[in-house]
Each structure stands twice: as structure tokens, then as C-alpha cells.
Scaffold this motif. Structure first.
Motif, PDB file in Angstrom:
ATOM      1  N   GLN A   1       0.829  -1.196   0.000  1.00  7.95           N
ATOM      2  CA  GLN A   1       0.000   0.000   0.000  1.00  7.95           C
ATOM      3  C   GLN A   1       0.868   1.253   0.000  1.00  7.95           C
ATOM      4  O   GLN A   1       0.613   2.215  -0.725  1.00  7.95           O
ATOM      5  CB  GLN A   1      -0.928   0.034   1.224  1.00  7.95           C
ATOM      6  N   MET A   2       1.902   1.243   0.830  1.00  6.17           N
ATOM      7  CA  MET A   2       2.803   2.385   0.912  1.00  6.17           C
ATOM      8  C   MET A   2       3.510   2.621  -0.413  1.00  6.17           C
ATOM      9  O   MET A   2       3.623   3.765  -0.887  1.00  6.17           O
ATOM     10  CB  MET A   2       3.832   2.185   2.013  1.00  6.17           C
ATOM     11  N   ALA A   3       3.976   1.546  -1.021  1.00  7.80           N
ATOM     12  CA  ALA A   3       4.676   1.677  -2.303  1.00  7.80           C
ATOM     13  C   ALA A   3       3.760   2.297  -3.355  1.00  7.80           C
ATOM     14  O   ALA A   3       4.184   3.136  -4.153  1.00  7.80           O
ATOM     15  CB  ALA A   3       5.175   0.316  -2.759  1.00  7.80           C
ATOM     16  N   PHE A   4       2.501   1.877  -3.343  1.00  9.10           N
ATOM     17  CA  PHE A   4       1.541   2.436  -4.302  1.00  9.10           C
ATOM     18  C   PHE A   4       1.336   3.926  -4.045  1.00  9.10           C
ATOM     19  O   PHE A   4       1.367   4.745  -4.976  1.00  9.10           O
ATOM     20  CB  PHE A   4       0.206   1.701  -4.209  1.00  9.10           C
ATOM     21  N   ILE A   5       1.112   4.302  -2.789  1.00 16.13           N
ATOM     22  CA  ILE A   5       0.875   5.708  -2.439  1.00 16.13           C
ATOM     23  C   ILE A   5       2.071   6.559  -2.843  1.00 16.13           C
ATOM     24  O   ILE A   5       1.922   7.630  -3.437  1.00 16.13           O
ATOM     25  CB  ILE A   5       0.579   5.841  -0.939  1.00 16.13           C
TER      26      ILE A   5
ATOM     27  N   LEU B   1      -6.834   7.008  -3.409  1.00 13.21           N
ATOM     28  CA  LEU B   1      -5.897   7.412  -4.454  1.00 13.21           C
ATOM     29  C   LEU B   1      -6.079   6.587  -5.726  1.00 13.21           C
ATOM     30  O   LEU B   1      -5.810   7.083  -6.824  1.00 13.21           O
ATOM     31  CB  LEU B   1      -4.457   7.311  -3.943  1.00 13.21           C
ATOM     32  N   GLU B   2      -6.525   5.351  -5.586  1.00 15.54           N
ATOM     33  CA  GLU B   2      -6.854   4.573  -6.779  1.00 15.54           C
ATOM     34  C   GLU B   2      -8.018   5.216  -7.534  1.00 15.54           C
ATOM     35  O   GLU B   2      -8.071   5.172  -8.765  1.00 15.54           O
ATOM     36  CB  GLU B   2      -7.204   3.133  -6.397  1.00 15.54           C
ATOM     37  N   PHE B   3      -8.946   5.797  -6.802  1.00 14.23           N
ATOM     38  CA  PHE B   3     -10.078   6.492  -7.412  1.00 14.23           C
ATOM     39  C   PHE B   3      -9.620   7.811  -8.048  1.00 14.23           C
ATOM     40  O   PHE B   3     -10.048   8.168  -9.144  1.00 14.23           O
ATOM     41  CB  PHE B   3     -11.152   6.760  -6.366  1.00 14.23           C
ATOM     42  N   VAL B   4      -8.728   8.518  -7.372  1.00 14.98           N
ATOM     43  CA  VAL B   4      -8.277   9.835  -7.838  1.00 14.98           C
ATOM     44  C   VAL B   4      -7.365   9.724  -9.056  1.00 14.98           C
ATOM     45  O   VAL B   4      -7.465  10.509  -9.998  1.00 14.98           O
ATOM     46  CB  VAL B   4      -7.546  10.585  -6.703  1.00 14.98           C
ATOM     47  N   HIS B   5      -6.445   8.774  -9.049  1.00 12.82           N
ATOM     48  CA  HIS B   5      -5.381   8.675 -10.062  1.00 12.82           C
ATOM     49  C   HIS B   5      -4.598   9.993 -10.082  1.00 12.82           C
ATOM     50  O   HIS B   5      -4.173  10.476  -9.047  1.00 12.82           O
ATOM     51  CB  HIS B   5      -5.964   8.322 -11.434  1.00 12.82           C
ATOM     52  N   GLN B   6      -4.425  10.586 -11.280  1.00  8.38           N
ATOM     53  CA  GLN B   6      -3.631  11.811 -11.394  1.00  8.38           C
ATOM     54  C   GLN B   6      -4.515  13.049 -11.561  1.00  8.38           C
ATOM     55  O   GLN B   6      -4.050  14.098 -11.998  1.00  8.38           O
ATOM     56  CB  GLN B   6      -2.681  11.700 -12.597  1.00  8.38           C
ATOM     57  N   ARG B   7      -5.771  12.944 -11.214  1.00  9.94           N
ATOM     58  CA  ARG B   7      -6.701  14.041 -11.459  1.00  9.94           C
ATOM     59  C   ARG B   7      -6.525  15.189 -10.457  1.00  9.94           C
ATOM     60  O   ARG B   7      -6.004  15.006  -9.369  1.00  9.94           O
ATOM     61  CB  ARG B   7      -8.145  13.525 -11.383  1.00  9.94           C
TER      62      ARG B   7
END
Length: 245
Positions: free
Chosen positions: A34-38, A135-141
Motif C-alpha cells: 500500500q505504501m509503495a503504491f501511495i 488514491l486509486e479512485f483519484v489517479h492523477q486528477r
């Protein structure tokens, strides 16, 4: 040789300098993922200026947090996260909501305000999992919130606590936009802005409902912004700079 398991492997990597203390302190492979993804999301976002994006087709996530209090650096925690996707002024169907286990007692006044009880959050995802899902929902928005200082402080605190990173997403504040569009208005809290723009009031102090109302507020404000011939995010930031954006 016997496999030491995920925790053992992480400890061995840490001793060899292969993992940061922040990761090994959790001793949990899933939390490390999870941390790596964030961290990867924040790193990618820093490369993405978005200043040239056109407002009429800009994808953004309007969000809101409910919390145990007002001071993330003195023990207060996130209780819930709500969010909704917008494209330009269009309110999309894609929505996100999660409770978060604050690992502390929810004060009575917050229960009364939000309706979120200790029993409700007892089985909720912990902070790092709630953040990852968000953050999966947000992506780069781009992120949009009303009175974003509160939400930004809590997000930054949570990101640093879980992943030792800071929020790097571009953010717009509908309160600041209201101050710019209507400098003589006097009151810019969410209720006042909803009334001014004739936005239907849903359940206040519910993270998803507050997000939906703010999204509708943004949609109506966007028309006023475009009437001023502001077409891209960079130009909007330039006009909001006097309001601390």
C-alpha cells in the motif's frame, strides 16, 4: 533453509539497507505494498503540472473528509472519505466512499455532527488502506474541495504518517473561487455558497453528500469562471493567487 515469512524477509532487507524504516516499522507485506503504491502516485503526480488543461474537459475529483476533530498533528484522525468524479462541469456517476478506523475514540460531538459512531468504524479499513483506495479512485486528477485547508492538512498528515510523502496533486478550493468571483459577498462557507448558487442541500457533514454538493457548486461556478474568459487551470490559478491558492 526455512522461509522467514514476509515480516522476516522485510527485516532482512531492512538490515541490508533495502527498505526504509517507515516500511519495516509496519512489518506487514500488504501495508508495504500500500505504501509503495501511495508513494508512486505522489511521485508521478509531481511530474504532471496540468497547467494547460482546459477547464471545460478537465477531469477532477471533488472530495470531502470527516474527522475526529480539527488538528491532525495533535491526534485527530480521518473518519471517512467521500469523492465524486467530474469532467468539466459534468457530474459523473463514479463515486467513492469509505469509513476509516481512526484507532481512537470518536468524540460525542463528532458522533452528533457526522452520525459516525465507534461501532461503525470499528471494522472499517485502517488509514493506509483507506488512503490507497481513495488514491486509486483519484489517479492523477485535480482535486477539488470547499475550504480545502482542513482536508489538505489531514491528507498530508495521513500521507506522511503512512508513507512519508506529501500531497502533490493540484487542488482547487471552491471557497477561494467564491471569494474571487464574489468579492463583496462576505460569507463563503459551504452552506452560504450552496444557497447562493441554488444547489440542492443533501445530508451535511456526510463526506459523500458534501462532495456531491460541492461538485454541483463547482459545476455552476465553472460557468461564471468561463464568463470571465478563463479557460485553463493555469489561468485560474493565476487569478486565485491573491486568495492563497
Amino acid at each position: 533453509m526455512k522461509d522467514p515469512g514476509p515480516a522476516g524477509r522485510m527485516w532482512q532487507l531492512y538490515k541490508m539497507g533495502g527498505l526504509t524504516p517507515a516500511i519495516t516499522s509496519m512489518f506487514d507485506a500488504r501495508n508495504a505494498q500500500q505504501m509503495a503504491f501511495i508513494r508512486s502516485v505522489m511521485k508521478e503526480q509531481r511530474k504532471n503540472s496540468l497547467y494547460d488543461v482546459q477547464l471545460d474537459n478537465m477531469e477532477a475529483v471533488v472530495f470531502d473528509l470527516e474527522t475526529t476533530g480539527f488538528s491532525p498533528y495533535n491526534g485527530d484522525e480521518i473518519l471517512s472519505i467521500g469523492a465524486i468524479l467530474v469532467k468539466g462541469g459534468e457530474i459523473c456517476e463514479e463515486r467513492f466512499y469509505t469509513l476509516v478506523n481512526p484507532k481512537r475514540n470518536v468524540p460525542d460531538e463528532i458522533v452528533a455532527l457526522t452520525g459516525i459512531t465507534n461501532d461503525m468504524v470499528a471494522q472499517a479499513p485502517d488509514l493506509i488502506n483507506g488512503l490507497r483506495e481513495f488514491l486509486e479512485f483519484v489517479h492523477q486528477r485535480v482535486l477539488i474541495a470547499h475550504g480545502s485547508g482542513h482536508d489538505k492538512h489531514f491528507l498530508n498528515s495521513a500521507l506522511w504518517k503512512t508513507s512519508k510523502v506529501n500531497l502533490s496533486h493540484r487542488m482547487l478550493d471552491t471557497m477561494m473561487i467564491g471569494m474571487w468571483l464574489h468579492p463583496k459577498r462576505g460569507r463563503y462557507d459551504l452552506d452560504s455558497m450552496l444557497e447562493m448558487y441554488d444547489v440542492e442541500v443533501l445530508q451535511r457533514h456526510h463526506a459523500l453528500d458534501d462532495s456531491i454538493m460541492t461538485a454541483n457548486l463547482w459545476s455552476k461556478m465553472l460557468k461564471d469562471i468561463q464568463d470571465k474568459e478563463i479557460t485553463n487551470l493555469g489561468d485560474l490559478y493565476a487569478h486565485l493567487s491573491h486568495y492563497g491558492s
